[in-house]
Design an enzyme around this catalytic site. Structure first.
Site, PDB file in Angstrom:
ATOM      1  N   ASP A  11       0.873  -1.158   0.000  1.00  0.00           N
ATOM      2  CA  ASP A  11       0.000   0.000   0.000  1.00  0.00           C
ATOM      3  C   ASP A  11       0.920   1.220   0.000  1.00  0.00           C
ATOM      4  O   ASP A  11       2.102   1.113   0.342  1.00  0.00           O
ATOM      5  CB  ASP A  11      -0.891  -0.019   1.244  1.00  0.00           C
ATOM      6  CG  ASP A  11      -1.874   1.138   1.278  1.00  0.00           C
ATOM      7  OD1 ASP A  11      -2.231   1.644   0.198  1.00  0.00           O
ATOM      8  OD2 ASP A  11      -2.267   1.542   2.385  1.00  0.00           O
ATOM      9  N   ASP A  13      -0.008   4.987   1.056  1.00  0.00           N
ATOM     10  CA  ASP A  13      -0.140   5.903   2.185  1.00  0.00           C
ATOM     11  C   ASP A  13      -0.166   5.153   3.511  1.00  0.00           C
ATOM     12  O   ASP A  13      -0.914   4.190   3.684  1.00  0.00           O
ATOM     13  CB  ASP A  13      -1.421   6.729   2.036  1.00  0.00           C
ATOM     14  CG  ASP A  13      -1.504   7.831   3.071  1.00  0.00           C
ATOM     15  OD1 ASP A  13      -0.457   8.417   3.393  1.00  0.00           O
ATOM     16  OD2 ASP A  13      -2.608   8.094   3.578  1.00  0.00           O
TER      17      ASP A  13
END
Length: 219
Positions: A11, A13
């Site tokens: 991922d 953020d």
């Protein structure tokens, strides 16, 4: 072991960098314009959720016509893009570059799988886009986390079966998506929130790469 785990899916953020404050400020600005109460606690419910779903949550049942809804999505993104102008390679979270380099040296393949539609722009500002074999953003699939679609697409594009992939996530929705995809999962952040992950670390720089692989192999 090297025959087991070959793909590493991140991922963006909260794992590689932190743009959550910019998202919060952009959503807060939208909420203020609409006269809707919005604070950091409510912002937690938007974590790992697409922009469209985030707006639905923020509205809390408030009805808007389609054109206004779509205009708000565009406006929020413009606010966010203005905030992230200051992102530089120094915005990488501790340990991010080290683990990406370790994967390359080890002979693995890496992907980014993020719900953000600005993933490409952020990776360029961080100067790490070339570290990834595959980059997927919010435009890549229709069904986002906790559905496994994006991780499964990453697996196909990496040409690595799901069972040989490990996902690094900071949200419960992302960990659930990894589980549904039949992949290993590494939670980055709060152990209570991410208790469904195979392993949990506070931050990437807490990971010793070979030890992590050993633990996953035994899990």
């Amino acid at each position: 072991m090297k025959e087991k785990i070959k793909g590493f899916i991140f991922d963006l953020d909260g794992v590689l960098t932190s743009t959550s404050e910019y998202h919060y400020l952009a959503w807060k600005k939208i909420a203020e314009e609409l006269g809707i109460p919005f604070d950091r606690r409510k912002n937690e419910s938007l974590k790992g959720v697409s922009r469209r779903e985030s707006l639905i949550i923020l509205l809390g049942g408030k009805k808007l016509d389609n054109s206004t809804f779509e205009e708000l999505l565009v406006r929020k993104n413009l606010y966010y893009l203005d905030y992230i102008k200051g992102i530089t390679p120094g915005s990488l979270l501790p340990g991010a570059l080290d683990i990406l380099n370790s994967i390359k040296e080890w002979g693995g393949k890496s992907a980014v799988a993020s719900v953000s539609k600005n993933t490409d722009e952020v990776l360029k500002k961080l100067e790490i886009k070339d570290k990834f074999d595959v980059v997927l953003d919010g435009y890549s699939v229709k069904k986002t986390k906790p559905e496994p679609d994006q991780f499964l697409l990453a697996s196909r594009l990496l040409s690595i079966v799901p069972e040989c992939c490990v996902v690094f996530e900071d949200s419960a929705a992302g960990i659930e998506a990894a589980k549904r995809a039949q992949m290993f999962s590494i939670g980055i952040g709060d152990s209570e929130t991410l208790n469904n992950a195979d392993l949990v670390y506070d931050r990437l720089d807490k990971i010793e790469f070979n030890m992590m692989l050993n633990k996953l192999e035994k899990s």
